[in-house]
Write a protein that holds these residues in place. Sequence first.
Motif, PDB file in Angstrom:
ATOM      1  N   LYS A   4      42.664  36.021  36.832  1.00 44.23           N
ATOM      2  CA  LYS A   4      42.697  35.062  35.735  1.00 44.23           C
ATOM      3  C   LYS A   4      44.021  34.298  35.726  1.00 44.23           C
ATOM      4  O   LYS A   4      44.051  33.083  35.486  1.00 44.23           O
ATOM      5  CB  LYS A   4      42.499  35.806  34.405  1.00 44.23           C
ATOM      6  CG  LYS A   4      42.015  34.931  33.265  1.00 44.23           C
ATOM      7  CD  LYS A   4      41.591  35.788  32.085  1.00 44.23           C
ATOM      8  CE  LYS A   4      40.965  34.936  31.009  1.00 44.23           C
ATOM      9  NZ  LYS A   4      40.521  35.751  29.851  1.00 44.23           N
ATOM     10  N   VAL A 140      47.505  34.717  29.629  1.00 47.03           N
ATOM     11  CA  VAL A 140      46.057  34.486  29.604  1.00 47.03           C
ATOM     12  C   VAL A 140      45.275  35.796  29.616  1.00 47.03           C
ATOM     13  O   VAL A 140      44.076  35.810  29.305  1.00 47.03           O
ATOM     14  CB  VAL A 140      45.603  33.586  30.782  1.00 47.03           C
ATOM     15  CG1 VAL A 140      46.298  32.244  30.742  1.00 47.03           C
ATOM     16  CG2 VAL A 140      45.813  34.274  32.119  1.00 47.03           C
ATOM     17  N   ASN A 141      45.943  36.894  29.943  1.00 43.22           N
ATOM     18  CA  ASN A 141      45.273  38.197  29.975  1.00 43.22           C
ATOM     19  C   ASN A 141      45.265  38.891  28.613  1.00 43.22           C
ATOM     20  O   ASN A 141      44.606  39.913  28.444  1.00 43.22           O
ATOM     21  CB  ASN A 141      45.950  39.107  31.003  1.00 43.22           C
ATOM     22  CG  ASN A 141      45.885  38.537  32.404  1.00 43.22           C
ATOM     23  OD1 ASN A 141      44.808  38.269  32.910  1.00 43.22           O
ATOM     24  ND2 ASN A 141      47.044  38.340  33.028  1.00 43.22           N
ATOM     25  N   GLY A 142      46.029  38.353  27.676  1.00 41.93           N
ATOM     26  CA  GLY A 142      46.115  38.972  26.358  1.00 41.93           C
ATOM     27  C   GLY A 142      45.254  38.272  25.326  1.00 41.93           C
ATOM     28  O   GLY A 142      44.407  37.433  25.642  1.00 41.93           O
ATOM     29  N   LYS A 143      45.483  38.613  24.060  1.00 38.36           N
ATOM     30  CA  LYS A 143      44.736  38.033  22.945  1.00 38.36           C
ATOM     31  C   LYS A 143      45.486  36.833  22.378  1.00 38.36           C
ATOM     32  O   LYS A 143      46.711  36.797  22.345  1.00 38.36           O
ATOM     33  CB  LYS A 143      44.529  39.076  21.842  1.00 38.36           C
ATOM     34  CG  LYS A 143      43.716  40.291  22.269  1.00 38.36           C
ATOM     35  CD  LYS A 143      42.250  39.962  22.443  1.00 38.36           C
ATOM     36  CE  LYS A 143      41.418  41.214  22.700  1.00 38.36           C
ATOM     37  NZ  LYS A 143      39.989  40.916  22.818  1.00 38.36           N
ATOM     38  N   LEU A 176      37.625  31.703  27.126  1.00 40.75           N
ATOM     39  CA  LEU A 176      38.633  32.160  26.172  1.00 40.75           C
ATOM     40  C   LEU A 176      38.043  32.988  25.035  1.00 40.75           C
ATOM     41  O   LEU A 176      38.788  33.587  24.253  1.00 40.75           O
ATOM     42  CB  LEU A 176      39.380  30.963  25.567  1.00 40.75           C
ATOM     43  CG  LEU A 176      40.402  30.245  26.458  1.00 40.75           C
ATOM     44  CD1 LEU A 176      41.055  29.111  25.674  1.00 40.75           C
ATOM     45  CD2 LEU A 176      41.466  31.210  26.972  1.00 40.75           C
ATOM     46  N   LYS A 178      36.531  35.822  24.790  1.00 40.52           N
ATOM     47  CA  LYS A 178      36.848  37.244  24.728  1.00 40.52           C
ATOM     48  C   LYS A 178      38.290  37.489  24.308  1.00 40.52           C
ATOM     49  O   LYS A 178      38.631  38.558  23.806  1.00 40.52           O
ATOM     50  CB  LYS A 178      36.583  37.893  26.091  1.00 40.52           C
ATOM     51  CG  LYS A 178      35.111  38.020  26.433  1.00 40.52           C
ATOM     52  CD  LYS A 178      34.907  38.760  27.743  1.00 40.52           C
ATOM     53  CE  LYS A 178      33.425  38.922  28.063  1.00 40.52           C
ATOM     54  NZ  LYS A 178      33.226  39.633  29.352  1.00 40.52           N
ATOM     55  N   ASN A 179      39.139  36.489  24.528  1.00 36.90           N
ATOM     56  CA  ASN A 179      40.557  36.609  24.171  1.00 36.90           C
ATOM     57  C   ASN A 179      40.827  36.162  22.742  1.00 36.90           C
ATOM     58  O   ASN A 179      41.902  36.411  22.209  1.00 36.90           O
ATOM     59  CB  ASN A 179      41.410  35.747  25.106  1.00 36.90           C
ATOM     60  CG  ASN A 179      41.269  36.137  26.560  1.00 36.90           C
ATOM     61  OD1 ASN A 179      40.209  36.003  27.136  1.00 36.90           O
ATOM     62  ND2 ASN A 179      42.342  36.631  27.157  1.00 36.90           N
ATOM     63  N   ARG A 180      39.889  35.507  22.134  1.00 37.57           N
ATOM     64  CA  ARG A 180      40.112  34.836  20.860  1.00 37.57           C
ATOM     65  C   ARG A 180      40.131  35.812  19.696  1.00 37.57           C
ATOM     66  O   ARG A 180      39.288  36.703  19.603  1.00 37.57           O
ATOM     67  CB  ARG A 180      39.000  33.814  20.657  1.00 37.57           C
ATOM     68  CG  ARG A 180      38.961  33.146  19.309  1.00 37.57           C
ATOM     69  CD  ARG A 180      37.653  32.362  19.205  1.00 37.57           C
ATOM     70  NE  ARG A 180      37.505  31.735  17.912  1.00 37.57           N
ATOM     71  CZ  ARG A 180      36.402  31.102  17.519  1.00 37.57           C
ATOM     72  NH1 ARG A 180      35.375  31.026  18.343  1.00 37.57           N
ATOM     73  NH2 ARG A 180      36.334  30.554  16.334  1.00 37.57           N
ATOM     74  N   GLU A 206      46.370  44.951  18.593  1.00 37.95           N
ATOM     75  CA  GLU A 206      45.916  44.202  19.763  1.00 37.95           C
ATOM     76  C   GLU A 206      47.109  43.730  20.597  1.00 37.95           C
ATOM     77  O   GLU A 206      48.252  43.688  20.129  1.00 37.95           O
ATOM     78  CB  GLU A 206      45.086  42.984  19.326  1.00 37.95           C
ATOM     79  CG  GLU A 206      43.789  43.345  18.618  1.00 37.95           C
ATOM     80  CD  GLU A 206      42.737  43.897  19.560  1.00 37.95           C
ATOM     81  OE1 GLU A 206      42.919  43.792  20.790  1.00 37.95           O
ATOM     82  OE2 GLU A 206      41.732  44.446  19.060  1.00 37.95           O
ATOM     83  N   THR A 209      49.355  37.758  22.719  1.00 38.30           N
ATOM     84  CA  THR A 209      50.297  37.085  23.614  1.00 38.30           C
ATOM     85  C   THR A 209      50.581  35.642  23.198  1.00 38.30           C
ATOM     86  O   THR A 209      51.649  35.106  23.488  1.00 38.30           O
ATOM     87  CB  THR A 209      49.774  37.089  25.061  1.00 38.30           C
ATOM     88  OG1 THR A 209      48.473  36.481  25.092  1.00 38.30           O
ATOM     89  CG2 THR A 209      49.690  38.504  25.600  1.00 38.30           C
TER      90      THR A 209
END
Length: 499
Positions: A4, A140-143, A176, A178-180, A206, A209
Amino acid sequence: MSLKTIAAKVFANIIYNKTQNWVQNPIETQQKVFEKLIREAKNTHFGIDHNFNQISTFDDFANAVPVRDYEAIKPYVDRVVKGEANVLWKGKPLYFAKTSGTTSGAKYIPLTADSMPFHIEAARNAILHYIHETGKADFVNGKMIFLQGSPILEEKNGIHLGRLSGIVAHFVPKYLQKNRMPTWETNCIEDWETKVNAIVEETFNENMTVISGIPSWVQMYFEKLQEKGLKPVGEIFKNFNLFIYGGVNYEPYRAKFENLIGRKVDSIELFPASEGFFAYQDSQKEKGMLLLLNSGIFYEFIKVEEFSSQNPKRYTIGEVEMGINYVLIISTNAGLWAYNIGDTVQFTCLKPYRVIVSGRIKHFISAFGEHVIGKEVESALQEAIIGTSIRINEFTVAPQITPNAGLPYHEWFIEFENEPENLTAFEESINTAMRKQNVYYDDLIVGKVLRRLVISKVVKNGFQDYMKSIGKLGGQNKIPRLSNDRTIVDLLAIEQINE
């Protein structure tokens, strides 16, 4: 490095290079936008009424289409709201962004199939420019969270309407989602305090980021996080390193935010509005935001000091100069024509064209001819607190024309997080900075028309209580930095007395 992260960096390079195509050809780009807008709208009711079929140059347009604010264009908007098609733009809008009006009640700003994608792309591209410049993409790997209005939409004659931030929530890209954060259910909570409390509970454990929103409301979120965790936000969210904001200048909040977070984080400034997404910060090294010249918006600029004259000159992008305060005028693929959005801007760079928001044409102080604007009070305050431990939650400024004794003055209402040891010396520091910022203000002080500014301390959460009392707590609402009357500050004073 995750797949990602790698993909984000590749995409960032693609978008950066694509942007440079129009950045390197700004005047030609705006001319193409202008010609397309006229061509697409010539058979609309507005286009027919203003002889778009006879417009081939900007001068033709300026002669045919006067500068308007919402009140002046409202008769056309009302027809769109009633369900009529092909009024301001071809077909019907996808949405109305509903905002508060000054004299006409609710304002309905159209968002069309042509304009809506640019709102989404601009916010995305701001992040991608950050990745391209800095090489930082692990976030981009975080929330990620955007503190926004409710996405629940009403319907009016077949067209959905709501707050802009709520409408945009329906367009979050799949990659995005799933990160939102927060959840859809929490985002739909209308009461702002209840919503923030729920967001704190959902996000506390959580890997946050990226956090974004209007600084004054993000501050409320941070304070509640700190109360729950009993430690700085940066320790609660160890990988939080990017703050994205818009709506107000971040500088007055920066010291408070760094204290709440416990460290410095990178930031990206955005310039979105219901009427269009105008600019974003494209560089961490340069001052100002990149003006988006290829986003379905044709820009005009009128010098602030000429704006109230009978027939002010309307400048196009190739005619602007740095450091001059301009009223921003737009024509868009949502059907706004020579429209005054109320914001004023200054150019910080002409290659490429970058701007800062200097204030609002209706938010100023000129009770004595001083022409003080938002940028000046923010800069003066920032200069006064540099190198001190003073931290400020919120502030606004208004004239005191009829004091009980002595000369009139500007009254600064400030909610301190960390107060100055010597309030008088702090007043003097701000006053000195203001005199350097504004020659008219300096002349009035020297000429003994005004005396030095006075600070009145606002109680803890006084501004939040005021916004709650007028039904504008949270979301995209914000306190004006200054007013030419005492409507706001008189209510603040009453709240203090009552306490």
